[in-house]
Scaffold this motif. Structure first.
Motif, PDB file in Angstrom:
ATOM      1  N   ALA A  53       0.636  -1.150   0.082  1.00 34.69           N
ATOM      2  CA  ALA A  53       0.071   0.003  -0.047  1.00 34.69           C
ATOM      3  C   ALA A  53       0.943   1.164  -0.179  1.00 34.69           C
ATOM      4  CB  ALA A  53      -0.857  -0.046   1.251  1.00 34.69           C
ATOM      5  N   LEU A  54       1.853   1.156   0.678  1.00 34.47           N
ATOM      6  CA  LEU A  54       2.901   2.388   0.798  1.00 34.47           C
ATOM      7  C   LEU A  54       3.370   2.641  -0.562  1.00 34.47           C
ATOM      8  CD1 LEU A  54       4.691   1.991   4.128  1.00 34.47           C
ATOM      9  CD2 LEU A  54       3.349   4.070   3.334  1.00 34.47           C
ATOM     10  N   VAL A  55       3.935   1.486  -1.155  1.00 38.36           N
ATOM     11  CA  VAL A  55       4.560   1.671  -2.417  1.00 38.36           C
ATOM     12  C   VAL A  55       3.821   2.227  -3.722  1.00 38.36           C
ATOM     13  CG1 VAL A  55       5.698   0.439  -4.414  1.00 38.36           C
ATOM     14  CG2 VAL A  55       6.288  -0.461  -1.877  1.00 38.36           C
ATOM     15  N   ALA A  59       3.944   5.984  -5.601  1.00 37.96           N
ATOM     16  CA  ALA A  59       3.928   5.884  -7.002  1.00 37.96           C
ATOM     17  C   ALA A  59       2.727   7.015  -7.606  1.00 37.96           C
ATOM     18  CB  ALA A  59       3.572   4.688  -7.582  1.00 37.96           C
ATOM     19  N   ALA A  60       1.535   6.615  -6.830  1.00 36.70           N
ATOM     20  CA  ALA A  60       0.432   7.642  -7.181  1.00 36.70           C
ATOM     21  C   ALA A  60       0.622   9.080  -6.848  1.00 36.70           C
ATOM     22  CB  ALA A  60      -0.704   7.040  -6.506  1.00 36.70           C
ATOM     23  N   GLU A  61       1.118   9.381  -5.864  1.00 36.72           N
ATOM     24  CA  GLU A  61       1.560  10.677  -5.458  1.00 36.72           C
ATOM     25  C   GLU A  61       2.690  11.406  -6.390  1.00 36.72           C
ATOM     26  OE1 GLU A  61       3.903  12.689  -1.808  1.00 36.72           O
ATOM     27  OE2 GLU A  61       2.233  11.623  -1.335  1.00 36.72           O
ATOM     28  N   LEU A  77      11.716   6.052 -12.083  1.00 38.79           N
ATOM     29  CA  LEU A  77      11.472   6.248 -10.555  1.00 38.79           C
ATOM     30  C   LEU A  77      11.184   4.820 -10.060  1.00 38.79           C
ATOM     31  CD1 LEU A  77      11.393   7.481  -8.049  1.00 38.79           C
ATOM     32  CD2 LEU A  77       9.276   8.510  -8.784  1.00 38.79           C
ATOM     33  N   GLN A  78       9.981   4.251 -11.064  1.00 36.75           N
ATOM     34  CA  GLN A  78       9.318   3.114 -10.144  1.00 36.75           C
ATOM     35  C   GLN A  78      10.483   2.020 -10.461  1.00 36.75           C
ATOM     36  OE1 GLN A  78       5.463   2.486 -11.899  1.00 36.75           O
ATOM     37  NE2 GLN A  78       4.465   4.442 -11.349  1.00 36.75           N
ATOM     38  N   ARG A 103       3.022  -1.655 -11.549  1.00 46.82           N
ATOM     39  CA  ARG A 103       3.222  -1.575 -12.862  1.00 46.82           C
ATOM     40  C   ARG A 103       3.707  -0.443 -13.353  1.00 46.82           C
ATOM     41  NH1 ARG A 103       3.532  -5.707 -11.860  1.00 46.82           N
ATOM     42  NH2 ARG A 103       1.888  -7.782 -12.179  1.00 46.82           N
ATOM     43  N   PRO A 104       4.696  -0.239 -14.348  1.00 43.62           N
ATOM     44  CA  PRO A 104       5.145   0.869 -14.864  1.00 43.62           C
ATOM     45  C   PRO A 104       4.188   1.677 -15.713  1.00 43.62           C
ATOM     46  CG  PRO A 104       6.145  -0.689 -15.995  1.00 43.62           C
ATOM     47  CD  PRO A 104       5.354  -1.573 -14.766  1.00 43.62           C
ATOM     48  N   PRO A 105       4.387   3.012 -15.931  1.00 45.33           N
ATOM     49  CA  PRO A 105       3.608   3.736 -16.647  1.00 45.33           C
ATOM     50  C   PRO A 105       3.526   3.638 -17.920  1.00 45.33           C
ATOM     51  CG  PRO A 105       5.263   5.189 -15.730  1.00 45.33           C
ATOM     52  CD  PRO A 105       5.279   3.984 -15.178  1.00 45.33           C
TER      53      PRO A 105
END
Length: 299
Positions: A53-55, A59-61, A77-78, A103-105
């Motif tokens: 959840a932290l990871v 990533a979302a932030e 970054l990911q 999952r990478p963007p």
């Protein structure tokens, strides 16, 4: 393990075991420094306390930050975060990998910018016969003749040329490959080695590096970039030209001339042919343009 120690252990691993370049390792260090700061601000200081959840929240932030980061920066970054946690889980320092579901963007498909053959010839014709001009011509001819990355070119030693009409390049991960050197590039290199490099070498300390700066020190990546920029300005090229532009042009012109994509892959030092295949799309675009302008019923 404390997060800072975990990051240090991972960076040592990618440097020693995987042989990544100092530039790549520096980018990983910057990415992971920001990641650790973010975790510590939320009260997490040990690597085994990081949760999926932290990871995901991190990533979302970062993905929604303003200004919005480029997809390539976000992907790197990911990749840094996933690489860290995979390493820690494999070494038994974490019970599991909390980044496993990250999952990478999706990155936009961008075709590389290549010069035309005429534009390349104009670019290569710009250096004069001065000491610096002979060096610049040798560098430009070498980049276009071999498709070398600028870091590979400035990292060459004089001894790397001692193989007749081929050149030994050291690419990403210290992987070596042998590439042919055409007659134009070889002639430019011979002129530089006999008429210019001895003078440049006398201006500084003895160095085995092939390309030297005006004061005799090894030529830097930044200085090589400036060489190409100055040549592009003198050639009056409107398109933005970088060291990678010559690498793109090398690959595109080979494929347009009928070279097999697997051969181009070997020459570029790509680990996967999928990376090379983007240049086949460039060639197809060129065919479409010719068809559209030449066929009477194309429009």
């Amino acid at each position: 393990m404390e997060l800072d120690r975990a990051v240090d252990a991972y960076l040592r691993h990618v440097t020693v075991e995987r042989g990544l370049s100092e530039h790549t390792v520096a980018a990983y260090r910057r990415d992971l420094s920001g990641y650790v700061e973010w975790l510590v601000a939320r009260g997490v200081e040990e690597s085994d306390a990081v949760t999926p959840a932290l990871v995901a929240a991190f990533a979302a932030e970062r993905a929604s930050a303003s200004p919005m980061p480029a997809a390539s920066s976000l992907a790197r970054l990911q990749s840094s975060v996933r690489g860290l946690h995979r390493f820690l889980a494999r070494e038994g320092l974490e019970p599991s990998d909390p980044s496993a579901r990250l999952r990478p963007p999706k990155q936009p498909s961008r075709l590389p910018k290549a010069l035309t053959v005429d534009q390349v010839e104009r670019l290569l014709a710009t250096p004069d016969d001065s000491v610096i001009g002979l060096r610049d011509r040798a560098l430009l001819e070498l980049l276009y003749a071999t498709g070398a990355r600028v870091s590979e070119a400035v990292g060459l030693d004089v001894d790397d040329l001692a193989h007749g009409d081929v050149l030994r390049l050291r690419g990403k991960g210290s992987k070596e490959r042998i590439v042919p050197v055409g007659s134009y590039a070889r002639a430019a290199m011979d002129a530089y080695l006999t008429r210019a490099r001895p003078e440049l070498s006398r201006r500084g300390r003895a160095s085995p590096r092939l390309f030297l700066g005006a004061r005799g020190a090894p030529l830097s990546r930044q200085s090589a970039w400036l060489v190409i920029q100055r040549a592009a300005e003198r050639a009056q090229l409107s398109a933005r030209v970088s060291p990678h532009t010559l690498r793109h042009s090398f690959a595109t012109h080979l494929l347009q001339g009928g070279a097999d994509v697997r051969v181009v892959q070997e020459l570029l030092g790509h680990a996967s042919v999928a990376t090379t295949q983007i240049y086949t799309h460039v060639s197809v675009e060129a065919l479409r343009d010719v068809y559209a302008t030449s066929h009477p019923r194309a429009r």
